[in-house]
Design a protein around this motif. Structure first.
Motif, short mmCIF file in Angstrom:
data_model
loop_
_atom_site.label_atom_id
_atom_site.label_comp_id
_atom_site.label_asym_id
_atom_site.label_seq_id
_atom_site.Cartn_x
_atom_site.Cartn_y
_atom_site.Cartn_z
N LEU A 62 80.07 62.47 42.44
CA LEU A 62 79.69 63.72 41.75
C LEU A 62 78.63 63.28 40.50
O LEU A 62 78.14 64.23 39.83
N SER A 63 78.45 61.99 40.36
CA SER A 63 77.57 61.89 39.16
C SER A 63 76.15 62.24 39.00
O SER A 63 75.68 62.29 40.15
N ARG A 64 75.71 62.59 37.83
CA ARG A 64 74.25 63.17 37.95
C ARG A 64 73.38 61.84 37.33
O ARG A 64 72.14 62.01 37.31
N ASN A 65 74.00 60.85 36.99
CA ASN A 65 73.21 59.55 36.66
C ASN A 65 72.80 58.71 37.90
O ASN A 65 73.42 57.67 38.15
N ILE A 66 71.99 59.20 38.68
CA ILE A 66 71.50 58.75 40.03
C ILE A 66 71.14 57.31 39.68
O ILE A 66 71.57 56.46 40.61
N TRP A 67 70.29 56.76 38.93
CA TRP A 67 69.47 55.86 38.71
C TRP A 67 70.60 54.76 38.54
O TRP A 67 70.63 53.77 39.18
N LYS A 68 71.63 54.94 37.62
CA LYS A 68 72.63 54.12 37.31
C LYS A 68 73.59 53.67 38.52
O LYS A 68 73.93 52.68 38.65
N ARG A 69 73.92 54.62 39.28
CA ARG A 69 74.63 54.59 40.50
C ARG A 69 73.95 53.64 41.50
O ARG A 69 74.55 53.15 42.29
N GLN A 70 72.61 54.07 41.69
CA GLN A 70 71.99 53.28 42.70
C GLN A 70 72.03 51.79 42.20
O GLN A 70 72.14 50.86 43.14
N LYS A 71 71.74 51.45 41.06
CA LYS A 71 71.87 49.95 40.34
C LYS A 71 73.34 49.29 40.89
O LYS A 71 73.15 48.36 41.39
N GLU A 72 74.37 50.27 40.70
CA GLU A 72 75.61 49.74 41.04
C GLU A 72 75.63 49.25 42.45
O GLU A 72 76.11 48.46 42.88
N ASN A 73 74.95 50.15 43.42
CA ASN A 73 75.19 49.71 44.94
C ASN A 73 74.42 48.81 45.23
O ASN A 73 74.87 47.98 46.20
N ILE A 74 73.18 48.67 44.58
CA ILE A 74 72.30 47.29 44.69
C ILE A 74 73.13 46.10 44.41
O ILE A 74 73.14 45.27 45.33
N LYS A 75 73.81 46.16 43.34
CA LYS A 75 74.54 45.18 43.03
C LYS A 75 75.59 44.69 44.28
O LYS A 75 75.93 43.68 44.28
N TYR A 76 76.32 45.75 44.32
CA TYR A 76 77.33 45.73 45.42
C TYR A 76 76.64 45.11 46.77
O TYR A 76 77.55 44.38 47.26
N MET A 77 75.76 45.66 47.38
CA MET A 77 75.06 45.03 48.31
C MET A 77 74.68 43.41 48.29
O MET A 77 74.79 42.66 49.18
N GLU A 78 74.14 43.02 47.15
CA GLU A 78 73.94 41.68 46.70
C GLU A 78 75.22 40.93 46.86
O GLU A 78 75.00 39.96 47.67
N LEU A 79 76.35 41.62 46.17
CA LEU A 79 77.32 40.66 46.22
C LEU A 79 77.98 40.51 47.60
O LEU A 79 78.78 39.30 47.77
N THR A 80 77.89 41.49 48.42
CA THR A 80 78.60 41.51 49.77
C THR A 80 77.60 40.85 50.94
O THR A 80 78.04 40.74 52.01
N ARG A 81 76.45 40.24 50.48
CA ARG A 81 75.56 40.05 51.36
C ARG A 81 75.99 38.86 52.42
O ARG A 81 75.80 39.03 53.46
N PRO A 82 76.45 37.93 51.78
CA PRO A 82 76.93 36.78 52.63
C PRO A 82 77.92 37.11 53.74
O PRO A 82 77.84 36.78 54.69
N VAL A 83 78.95 37.97 53.23
CA VAL A 83 79.93 38.38 54.07
C VAL A 83 79.35 39.42 54.98
O VAL A 83 79.60 39.16 56.47
N ARG A 84 78.63 40.41 54.78
CA ARG A 84 77.92 41.16 55.77
C ARG A 84 76.79 40.26 56.75
O ARG A 84 76.96 40.83 57.99
N SER A 85 76.30 39.35 56.32
CA SER A 85 75.43 38.55 57.32
C SER A 85 76.14 37.65 58.16
O SER A 85 75.80 37.44 59.36
N ARG A 86 77.43 37.19 57.72
CA ARG A 86 78.33 36.68 58.66
C ARG A 86 78.67 37.54 59.80
O ARG A 86 78.67 37.25 60.91
N PHE A 87 79.21 38.78 59.39
CA PHE A 87 79.44 39.61 60.40
C PHE A 87 78.30 39.97 61.36
O PHE A 87 78.70 40.29 62.56
N SER A 88 77.01 40.04 60.82
CA SER A 88 76.21 40.63 61.64
C SER A 88 75.84 39.33 62.61
O SER A 88 75.47 39.44 63.63
N LEU A 89 76.04 38.16 62.07
CA LEU A 89 75.67 36.71 63.17
C LEU A 89 76.73 37.10 64.11
O LEU A 89 76.46 36.77 65.24
N ILE A 90 77.94 37.16 63.87
CA ILE A 90 79.19 37.29 65.00
C ILE A 90 78.73 38.21 65.94
O ILE A 90 78.96 38.09 66.88
#
Ligand code: ZN
Length: 135
Positions: A62-90
């Motif tokens: 529900l947040s109106r601070n879209i820019w900040k939420r996007q930044k959080e999501n990008i950070k999350y995607m970066e942090l989980t990249r090793p896990v996600r790429s391992r799953f996609s390899l499998i």
């Protein structure tokens, strides 16, 4: 009637962030924490943690601070990249019978090689480093 609800919901959500991968993860984690707590500890404090996760996810949706939420999501995607790429390899290795997929140990680029050639030396197309794997 349904249109009216849809419209007012649409107006309510206008200018708000909505959902993303991080929110999906927060909701999933909340449900997981709740279920595990229900089956094991049954602690009200752990339930509070699950509530906090749901609240956080709702707040972000529900947040109106879209820019900040996007930044959080990008950070999350970066942090989980090793896990996600391992799953996609499998997943790729399970579905493709002709090729085998490896991750370059230097730059983590996914490299595809034909199966069944025994131990081979693979040259990464991105960083040109070589590594040995069983194909
Ligand atoms: Zn590489």
């Amino acid at each position: 009637m349904l249109d009216k609800i849809k419209n007012s919901l649409y107006r309510f959500m206008a200018g708000r962030y909505g959902t993303d991968s991080l929110n999906n993860f927060l909701l999933f984690a909340a449900i997981a924490v709740m279920l595990i707590n229900m089956l094991t500890l049954r602690s009200p404090f752990v339930n509070l943690l699950a509530d906090a996760l749901i609240f956080l996810s709702l707040f972000r949706t529900l947040s109106r601070n879209i820019w900040k939420r996007q930044k959080e999501n990008i950070k999350y995607m970066e942090l989980t990249r090793p896990v996600r790429s391992r799953f996609s390899l499998i997943k790729k290795n399970a579905s493709d019978k002709e090729h085998k997929y490896f991750s370059c140990p230097h730059c983590h680029q996914t490299v595809r090689v034909p199966r069944g050639h025994g131990k081979i030396e693979i040259t990464c197309p991105r960083c040109k480093s070589t590594f040995e794997r069983k194909s």
